[in-house]
Design an enzyme around this catalytic site. Structure first.
Site, short mmCIF file in Angstrom:
data_model
loop_
_atom_site.label_atom_id
_atom_site.label_comp_id
_atom_site.label_asym_id
_atom_site.label_seq_id
_atom_site.Cartn_x
_atom_site.Cartn_y
_atom_site.Cartn_z
N ASP A 102 35.31 36.86 38.25
CA ASP A 102 36.73 36.55 38.09
C ASP A 102 37.06 35.23 38.77
O ASP A 102 37.17 34.20 38.12
CB ASP A 102 37.58 37.69 38.66
CG ASP A 102 39.07 37.40 38.54
OD1 ASP A 102 39.46 36.46 37.83
OD2 ASP A 102 39.87 38.13 39.18
N GLU A 157 34.77 43.91 40.24
CA GLU A 157 35.28 42.58 39.96
C GLU A 157 35.12 41.69 41.20
O GLU A 157 35.55 42.05 42.29
CB GLU A 157 36.76 42.70 39.57
CG GLU A 157 37.37 41.44 39.02
CD GLU A 157 38.76 41.70 38.44
OE1 GLU A 157 39.53 40.73 38.30
OE2 GLU A 157 39.07 42.86 38.13
N LYS A 176 41.98 48.26 44.18
CA LYS A 176 41.77 47.13 45.08
C LYS A 176 41.04 47.60 46.33
O LYS A 176 41.43 48.58 46.97
CB LYS A 176 43.11 46.49 45.47
CG LYS A 176 43.83 45.81 44.32
CD LYS A 176 43.11 44.55 43.86
CE LYS A 176 43.92 43.80 42.81
NZ LYS A 176 43.25 42.56 42.38
N ASP A 191 38.09 46.11 42.42
CA ASP A 191 38.25 44.66 42.55
C ASP A 191 38.22 44.31 44.04
O ASP A 191 39.12 44.67 44.79
CB ASP A 191 39.56 44.21 41.93
CG ASP A 191 39.73 42.70 41.92
OD1 ASP A 191 38.83 41.98 42.41
OD2 ASP A 191 40.77 42.23 41.42
N LYS A 223 41.40 34.58 32.69
CA LYS A 223 42.79 34.56 33.11
C LYS A 223 43.38 33.21 32.74
O LYS A 223 42.85 32.17 33.13
CB LYS A 223 42.93 34.83 34.61
CG LYS A 223 42.61 36.28 34.99
CD LYS A 223 42.81 36.53 36.47
CE LYS A 223 42.56 37.99 36.81
NZ LYS A 223 42.63 38.26 38.26
#
Length: 364
Positions: free
Chosen positions: A243, A218, A162, A190, A267
């Site tokens: 995403d 991402e 992250k 991400d 997702k």
């Protein structure tokens, strides 16, 4: 197999360590569980996490959407009228993708039980085993390096890092992690929509020029900024995964047509469940765009459903289904086996979920 009741409950599962991203920080999984009961005695299980910062779905909104709209639309219907039931879920209320996903998952569970077949075989049955990455939360470089070493010691060979809270620190964070784990470990990052397009290109190319070997990034830019996403895709040395920009099959098709991203993340909580996820998969197969199967911070029931889809389709080449292994316990009985990075889908009918440990669910 007629639907007689839609019952809701809440579960709380503590995390091993706090989960921190550019958008939020949480200490436990707090999910709504759906049980769909039938006149044959079968029960289908679904689950939805409240992720207001991403989907807009809070706990109250999920409960309200299911109780006031979805449940009323499907009670009395026959599970064997599967397409009709699934469409009812999608059409009876707008938005509310997480609530729809939870009910959708429970319906797929029942349909598999009805025909005595695992959900992943219903959808394609490409494989039984997948390997997930594990998420390293945003922290200072030293803490992230230590967390990365811990993950490698647990057997992981792909880390999702992250970034995005402080762009000036991001390269230092990644450099610390790369130095700690060596060159053979896969690192994907991400940004959770944190950067502006030109800033993203500068940061990403800077990372690669420093030899950080980033596999993919991402969602580097805001969810609505498809032109910005396309700019990063065209100018970055790092492949781009969409995403937060993908909430529906229509979103996915637009991104594929624009070539705004190199890959698409599916997702279930964003697209409304397996019914719509399969549409995204079909589009990806047509356009030749590889997919990641990801999850929110979820417990085992909903991630189990994502595992079923990931095991069903070969176009899904990246796996980010680490929700259950981030938890300090697993109150769900049955389903897929999560052995750190290795996930094995159940061959039991439906999702293979047998229930929830006594005392671990608070029924509403």
């Amino acid at each position: 197999m007629k639907i007689t009741e839609v019952r809701l409950g809440k579960i709380s599962v503590p995390l091993r360590v706090p989960f921190k991203t550019a958008l939020r920080s949480v200490d436990s999984v707090e999910d709504v569980v759906v049980e769909i009961h039938t006149d044959t005695g079968h029960t289908g299980y679904g689950e939805a996490p409240p992720t207001g910062a991403i989907t807009g779905d809070t706990t109250g909104a999920i409960i309200g959407a299911i109780q006031d709209h979805i449940a009323k639309s499907i009670i009395g219907m026959d599970v064997d009228d599967f397409e009709d039931v699934l469409q009812k879920v999608q059409k009876c209320v707008v938005k509310n993708s997480s609530a729809k996903a939870a009910v959708d998952i429970a319906l797929w569970d029942l349909y598999g039980q009805l025909y005595k077949i695992p959900v992943y075989k219903l959808m394609g049955g490409a494989r039984k085993n997948i390997v997930t990455d594990i998420t390293i939360s945003v922290n200072d470089p030293e803490t992230m390096a230590a967390d990365a070493i811990n993950a490698i010691q647990r057997g992981y060979d792909c880390l999702k890092i992250k970034v995005g809270v402080n762009p000036k620190l991001d390269i230092d964070r990644l450099a610390a992690v790369r130095k700690a784990v060596g060159d053979d470990v896969c690192i994907r990052i991400d940004a959770n929509t944190a950067w502006e397009p030109k800033e993203a290109v500068r940061i990403l190319n800077g990372m690669q020029e420093k030899g950080l070997q980033i596999e993919l990034v991402e969602q580097p830019v805001k969810a609505h900024d498809l032109e910005g996403l396309k700019y990063v895709t065209e100018n970055s040395y790092v492949p781009v995964l969409a995403d937060e920009s993908v909430f529906s099959p229509e979103d996915a098709v637009k991104i594929m047509q624009m070539r705004a991203a190199d890959l698409v993340n599916i997702k279930l909580m964003k697209c409304g469940g397996l019914y719509n996820a399969l549409k995204i998969v079909s589009a990806a197969e047509v356009y030749g765009v590889e997919c990641m199967l990801g999850c929110m911070l979820e417990a085992k029931i909903s991630v189990n459903a994502a595992v079923e889809l990931a095991c069903a389709k070969k176009i899904i080449t990246k796996i980010d289904l680490d929700g259950p292994v981030l938890c300090s316990e697993d109150p769900i009985i049955g389903g897929a086996v999560f052995n750190e990075k290795n996930i094995t889908v159940s061959d039991e009918p439906g999702l293979g979920i047998k229930g929830i440990e006594p005392g671990k669910i608070q029924y509403l």
